[in-house]
Design a protein around this motif. Structure first.
Motif, short mmCIF file in Angstrom:
data_model
loop_
_atom_site.label_atom_id
_atom_site.label_comp_id
_atom_site.label_asym_id
_atom_site.label_seq_id
_atom_site.Cartn_x
_atom_site.Cartn_y
_atom_site.Cartn_z
N THR A 163 0.84 -1.20 0.00
CA THR A 163 0.00 0.00 0.00
C THR A 163 0.88 1.25 0.00
OG1 THR A 163 -1.74 -1.15 1.23
CG2 THR A 163 -1.82 1.26 1.21
N LYS A 164 0.73 2.08 -1.03
CA LYS A 164 1.53 3.28 -1.17
C LYS A 164 0.81 4.54 -0.68
CE LYS A 164 4.72 0.81 -3.12
NZ LYS A 164 5.90 0.41 -2.33
N LYS A 165 -0.52 4.53 -0.76
CA LYS A 165 -1.27 5.70 -0.32
C LYS A 165 -2.69 5.30 0.08
CE LYS A 165 -2.30 6.88 -5.15
NZ LYS A 165 -2.16 7.92 -6.22
N ILE A 166 -3.25 6.09 0.96
CA ILE A 166 -4.62 5.88 1.44
C ILE A 166 -5.38 7.18 1.28
CG2 ILE A 166 -6.03 5.48 3.49
CD1 ILE A 166 -3.98 3.51 4.46
N MET B 2 -5.20 12.71 1.42
CA MET B 2 -4.40 11.58 0.95
C MET B 2 -3.18 11.41 1.84
SD MET B 2 -2.78 10.80 -2.83
CE MET B 2 -1.73 12.27 -2.84
N LEU B 3 -2.99 10.20 2.33
CA LEU B 3 -1.80 9.88 3.11
C LEU B 3 -0.88 9.03 2.26
CD1 LEU B 3 -3.32 8.87 6.60
CD2 LEU B 3 -2.53 11.12 5.83
N LYS B 4 0.30 9.53 1.96
CA LYS B 4 1.30 8.77 1.22
C LYS B 4 2.26 8.09 2.20
CE LYS B 4 1.49 11.38 -3.11
NZ LYS B 4 2.40 12.11 -4.04
N LYS B 5 2.71 6.92 1.81
CA LYS B 5 3.59 6.15 2.69
C LYS B 5 4.86 6.91 3.01
CE LYS B 5 5.34 1.44 3.20
NZ LYS B 5 5.36 0.08 2.61
N HIS C 255 -11.80 5.09 4.91
CA HIS C 255 -10.38 5.01 4.56
C HIS C 255 -10.24 3.94 3.48
CE1 HIS C 255 -9.24 6.86 8.66
NE2 HIS C 255 -10.56 6.79 8.61
N GLN C 256 -9.74 4.32 2.31
CA GLN C 256 -9.61 3.39 1.19
C GLN C 256 -8.21 3.43 0.61
OE1 GLN C 256 -12.85 5.18 -1.12
NE2 GLN C 256 -14.01 3.28 -0.94
N GLU C 257 -7.76 2.26 0.13
CA GLU C 257 -6.48 2.23 -0.56
C GLU C 257 -6.56 3.09 -1.82
OE1 GLU C 257 -4.92 -1.58 -1.47
OE2 GLU C 257 -4.56 -2.12 0.63
N GLY C 258 -5.48 3.79 -2.12
CA GLY C 258 -5.46 4.62 -3.31
C GLY C 258 -5.54 3.78 -4.57
N VAL C 259 -6.39 4.21 -5.49
CA VAL C 259 -6.51 3.52 -6.78
C VAL C 259 -5.25 3.75 -7.60
CG1 VAL C 259 -7.77 3.52 -8.98
CG2 VAL C 259 -9.03 3.64 -6.80
#
Length: 346
Positions: A139-142, A157-160, A181-185
């Motif tokens: 997971t790179k972003k949420i 957006m939260l980036k790793k 809260h969803q994983e970034g597409v």
């Protein structure tokens, strides 16, 4: 006041506008026909040359009837569409492709993977996401989205690689609100070529007739700009008209009148020319939108669909879809048989 001034200034500066006497005549004519101030004359760019069929566009009052009447909008499904958490649960239950939901929160209470946590501060929120990103290495972003906000508001957006700094600035908002809260597409690279800072979505406006058959009114593609991570027009994005049969971008796009109403032939950030560009997985995205209007049977819904490397995913559905976007490309909807049927039923 600022956006209103931008609208007025944009019209004055528009070199493609009709002559002043023609604009006055058409504006007053629409006022008589619809018995309301025809603000749609400007929001649909009908004041510009080339729009000789200005009478074929849905007036503002008729539009609000379409999106508010319970004969067209089933209140049960409106509540699902308006609540991002309910919509995500509904789609997952019905095996509809959507961004992976990793959790949600209501205030300090966080629900992740069947577990519940009570987080009181930004430091605890940072520690929480440190654990999550360390565990979910792919997971790179949420994306954290307000469950009920619309129009691109309440999205973070939260980036790793920089989530700690981001949480320090917006953590208090998350801890005091309700968010999904969803994983970034991961966006298809063919879309990234146009603009890669936001997930750029197709908006399919679908109507359902009295025989429960779905019809695609029109489709546009929305793009972010200026470094924005969202594609909403109300946040400075714009839309590009599309050939709804072939899945190709047409020649021009438009900014919202509140942002000057500029007509665009290439993306302002990347200079990517729109005309004739094929959108990948278009036919699959179109079918997904039509299928969604059978699953959620409201008679008018705008479906926002993103294109990933492996196909389309539903981002959200809008019972109050701004059909003024796609109307521009399809010469108005008042003559469309299903739209006439819906308006006649009111």
């Amino acid at each position: 006041m600022g956006k209103g001034l931008n609208v007025f200034t944009g019209i004055l500066k528009d070199t493609n506008k009709k002559s002043f006497p023609i604009m006055v005549y058409e504006f007053l004519n629409l006022w008589v026909i619809h018995k309301e101030v025809p603000v749609h004359y400007f929001s649909r760019f009908l004041y510009q040359k080339g729009f000789s069929n200005y009478k074929d566009f849905i007036s503002t009052q008729k539009y609000f009837k379409l999106i508010s009447s319970e004969k067209i909008q089933n209140p049960l499904f409106v509540s699902i569409l308006n609540n991002k958490l309910l919509f995500a649960f509904f789609c997952e239950k019905n095996k509809v492709p959507v961004p992976k939901m990793v959790g949600f929160n209501s205030g300090n209470m966080f629900y992740y993977g069947g577990n519940k946590s009570f987080l009181k501060s930004n430091n605890e929120l940072i520690a929480f996401y440190t654990t999550y990103f360390n565990k979910e290495t792919n997971t790179k972003k949420i994306f954290i989205k307000s469950i009920e906000a619309k129009g691109g508001t309440g999205i973070f957006m939260l980036k790793k690689d920089n989530y700690q700094a981001k949480i320090k600035s917006i953590g208090h908002l998350i801890l005091s609100g309700s968010y999904i809260h969803q994983e970034g597409v991961v966006q298809n690279t063919d879309i990234d070529k146009i603009y890669d800072k936001s997930i750029n979505t197709l908006r399919f406006d679908v109507v359902v007739d009295k025989f429960q058959k779905t019809h695609l009114l029109g489709v546009v593609m929305r793009f972010g700009s200026g470094g924005n991570i969202i594609d909403n027009r109300s946040k400075g994005g714009f839309f590009v008209s599309m050939d709804k049969e072939r899945g190709q971008l047409l020649q021009s796009g438009y900014r919202q009148m509140g942002y000057g109403g500029a007509k665009l032939f290439a993306h302002p950030d990347t200079d990517f020319v729109f005309d004739g560009y094929n959108i990948p997985f278009y036919s699959e995205a179109k079918q997904l939108a039509l299928n969604m209007s059978l699953l959620i049977p409201n008679k008018l819904v705008g479906w926002d669909i993103a294109i990933t490397p492996s196909g389309p995913v539903i981002i959200e559905g809008n019972h109050d879809s701004n059909i003024t976007m796609s109307e521009v490309a399809y010469d108005g909807y008042l003559k469309h048989p299903v739209v006439k049927e819906l308006l006649h039923s009111l």
